[in-house]
Motif scaffolding. Structure first.
Motif, PDB file in Angstrom:
ATOM      1  N   ARG A 138       0.826  -1.216   0.000  1.00 40.77           N
ATOM      2  CA  ARG A 138       0.000   0.000   0.000  1.00 40.77           C
ATOM      3  C   ARG A 138       0.857   1.262   0.000  1.00 40.77           C
ATOM      4  O   ARG A 138       0.580   2.212  -0.731  1.00 40.77           O
ATOM      5  N   SER A 139       1.909   1.292   0.765  1.00 39.59           N
ATOM      6  CA  SER A 139       2.770   2.484   0.836  1.00 39.59           C
ATOM      7  C   SER A 139       3.619   2.672  -0.418  1.00 39.59           C
ATOM      8  O   SER A 139       4.216   3.734  -0.609  1.00 39.59           O
ATOM      9  N   LYS A 140       3.661   1.688  -1.268  1.00 40.81           N
ATOM     10  CA  LYS A 140       4.448   1.782  -2.505  1.00 40.81           C
ATOM     11  C   LYS A 140       3.710   2.576  -3.582  1.00 40.81           C
ATOM     12  O   LYS A 140       4.300   3.011  -4.561  1.00 40.81           O
ATOM     13  N   VAL A 141       2.395   2.748  -3.394  1.00 39.15           N
ATOM     14  CA  VAL A 141       1.575   3.487  -4.364  1.00 39.15           C
ATOM     15  C   VAL A 141       1.535   4.953  -3.932  1.00 39.15           C
ATOM     16  O   VAL A 141       1.236   5.263  -2.781  1.00 39.15           O
ATOM     17  N   ARG A 142       1.837   5.821  -4.867  1.00 39.34           N
ATOM     18  CA  ARG A 142       1.868   7.261  -4.565  1.00 39.34           C
ATOM     19  C   ARG A 142       0.474   7.770  -4.228  1.00 39.34           C
ATOM     20  O   ARG A 142      -0.531   7.157  -4.617  1.00 39.34           O
ATOM     21  N   GLN A 143       0.406   8.900  -3.540  1.00 43.57           N
ATOM     22  CA  GLN A 143      -0.882   9.509  -3.222  1.00 43.57           C
ATOM     23  C   GLN A 143      -1.600   9.843  -4.530  1.00 43.57           C
ATOM     24  O   GLN A 143      -1.021  10.418  -5.440  1.00 43.57           O
ATOM     25  N   GLY A 144      -2.850   9.442  -4.618  1.00 40.97           N
ATOM     26  CA  GLY A 144      -3.639   9.639  -5.835  1.00 40.97           C
ATOM     27  C   GLY A 144      -3.556   8.471  -6.800  1.00 40.97           C
ATOM     28  O   GLY A 144      -4.293   8.409  -7.776  1.00 40.97           O
ATOM     29  N   GLY A 145      -2.645   7.523  -6.532  1.00 42.48           N
ATOM     30  CA  GLY A 145      -2.509   6.336  -7.369  1.00 42.48           C
ATOM     31  C   GLY A 145      -3.580   5.305  -7.044  1.00 42.48           C
ATOM     32  O   GLY A 145      -4.423   5.518  -6.164  1.00 42.48           O
ATOM     33  N   ILE A 146      -3.533   4.186  -7.741  1.00 39.04           N
ATOM     34  CA  ILE A 146      -4.555   3.148  -7.580  1.00 39.04           C
ATOM     35  C   ILE A 146      -3.915   1.850  -7.092  1.00 39.04           C
ATOM     36  O   ILE A 146      -2.963   1.358  -7.687  1.00 39.04           O
ATOM     37  N   LEU A 147      -4.457   1.305  -6.009  1.00 38.14           N
ATOM     38  CA  LEU A 147      -4.120  -0.015  -5.506  1.00 38.14           C
ATOM     39  C   LEU A 147      -5.336  -0.886  -5.792  1.00 38.14           C
ATOM     40  O   LEU A 147      -6.454  -0.538  -5.401  1.00 38.14           O
ATOM     41  N   ALA A 148      -5.125  -1.979  -6.491  1.00 40.63           N
ATOM     42  CA  ALA A 148      -6.251  -2.809  -6.921  1.00 40.63           C
ATOM     43  C   ALA A 148      -5.871  -4.287  -6.848  1.00 40.63           C
ATOM     44  O   ALA A 148      -4.721  -4.639  -6.607  1.00 40.63           O
ATOM     45  N   GLY A 149      -6.849  -5.140  -7.073  1.00 42.38           N
ATOM     46  CA  GLY A 149      -6.586  -6.573  -7.073  1.00 42.38           C
ATOM     47  C   GLY A 149      -7.729  -7.347  -7.691  1.00 42.38           C
ATOM     48  O   GLY A 149      -8.787  -6.800  -7.987  1.00 42.38           O
ATOM     49  N   HIS A 150      -7.495  -8.631  -7.872  1.00 43.64           N
ATOM     50  CA  HIS A 150      -8.435  -9.497  -8.567  1.00 43.64           C
ATOM     51  C   HIS A 150      -9.119 -10.457  -7.602  1.00 43.64           C
ATOM     52  O   HIS A 150      -8.715 -10.627  -6.469  1.00 43.64           O
ATOM     53  N   ASP A 151     -10.152 -11.070  -8.099  1.00 38.43           N
ATOM     54  CA  ASP A 151     -10.869 -12.172  -7.459  1.00 38.43           C
ATOM     55  C   ASP A 151     -11.664 -11.801  -6.218  1.00 38.43           C
ATOM     56  O   ASP A 151     -12.018 -12.669  -5.431  1.00 38.43           O
ATOM     57  N   TYR A 152     -11.994 -10.540  -6.062  1.00 40.27           N
ATOM     58  CA  TYR A 152     -12.838 -10.113  -4.941  1.00 40.27           C
ATOM     59  C   TYR A 152     -14.190 -10.807  -5.003  1.00 40.27           C
ATOM     60  O   TYR A 152     -14.700 -11.257  -3.979  1.00 40.27           O
ATOM     61  N   GLY A 153     -14.744 -10.915  -6.170  1.00 43.14           N
ATOM     62  CA  GLY A 153     -16.045 -11.542  -6.332  1.00 43.14           C
ATOM     63  C   GLY A 153     -15.998 -13.047  -6.456  1.00 43.14           C
ATOM     64  O   GLY A 153     -17.034 -13.708  -6.513  1.00 43.14           O
ATOM     65  N   HIS A 154     -14.790 -13.629  -6.475  1.00 41.03           N
ATOM     66  CA  HIS A 154     -14.639 -15.075  -6.688  1.00 41.03           C
ATOM     67  C   HIS A 154     -14.031 -15.821  -5.512  1.00 41.03           C
ATOM     68  O   HIS A 154     -14.018 -17.040  -5.507  1.00 41.03           O
TER      69      HIS A 154
END
Length: 180
Positions: A138-154
């Motif tokens: 999480r801290s590797k993503v700059r402010q205003g950037g996007i942290l995302a991932g897959h398989d939330y619905g699966h």
């Protein structure tokens, strides 16, 4: 070669399109877990088309997930990195990639704080690993950037880790995305 010619799963093109569109010139996008490179290829081809000189960092052990029957059936032993690199080379995007062949549990140390414009987590789908990856990256993503991932619905394990840290996403989404 096109991304669709590469084996694997990929149902988040709109999120990758958004990442490229919102990234600044010279920005850095990252993918944690790449399998044979289907999604990596899509992201890299869009990055190349953008003309923004985007860098893409790919992090994977290239061994599959231990104990996963699908992975074991496809990669019975050894690394699949040569096939990944061959796919990226044939697609003409290998030169855009920095590949870190390492477990995410330690690879996060190689990424400077606030250096990523986008990070997509799609490695080990266990609750503990997803939670660890979110907290470590999480801290590797700059402010205003996007942290995302897959398989939330699966995956109930992915959903539990994401919900505990960020709160629930809409139940219908396959992937999750948070503006940092």
């Amino acid at each position: 070669m096109e991304w669709s010619d590469i084996p694997g799963w990929f149902d988040y093109a709109d999120l990758y399109d958004r990442a490229v569109r919102e990234a600044p010139v010279g920005g850095t996008l990252s993918e944690l877990g790449c399998w044979f490179g289907r999604s990596t290829c899509y992201l890299a081809q869009r990055a190349k088309e953008s003309g923004k000189r985007l860098q893409i960092i790919v992090i994977d052990t290239f061994l599959g997930t231990e104990g996963d029957a699908v992975h074991k059936g496809i990669v019975p032993s050894g690394s699949f990195r040569p096939q990944f690199e061959d796919n990226m080379n044939r697609a003409g995007v290998l030169d855009l990639l920095t590949v870190i062949e390492e477990d995410a549990a330690t690879a996060h140390r190689r990424i400077p704080t606030a250096s990523l414009d986008f990070l997509f987590i799609d490695g080990d789908h266990s609750y503990a690993a997803v939670r660890r990856d979110i907290l470590n990256f999480r801290s590797k993503v700059r402010q205003g950037g996007i942290l995302a991932g897959h398989d939330y619905g699966h995956s109930a394990e992915v959903r539990r880790a994401v919900d505990e840290i960020f709160g629930p996403c809409p139940a219908s989404v396959a992937s999750w995305a948070i503006r940092v």
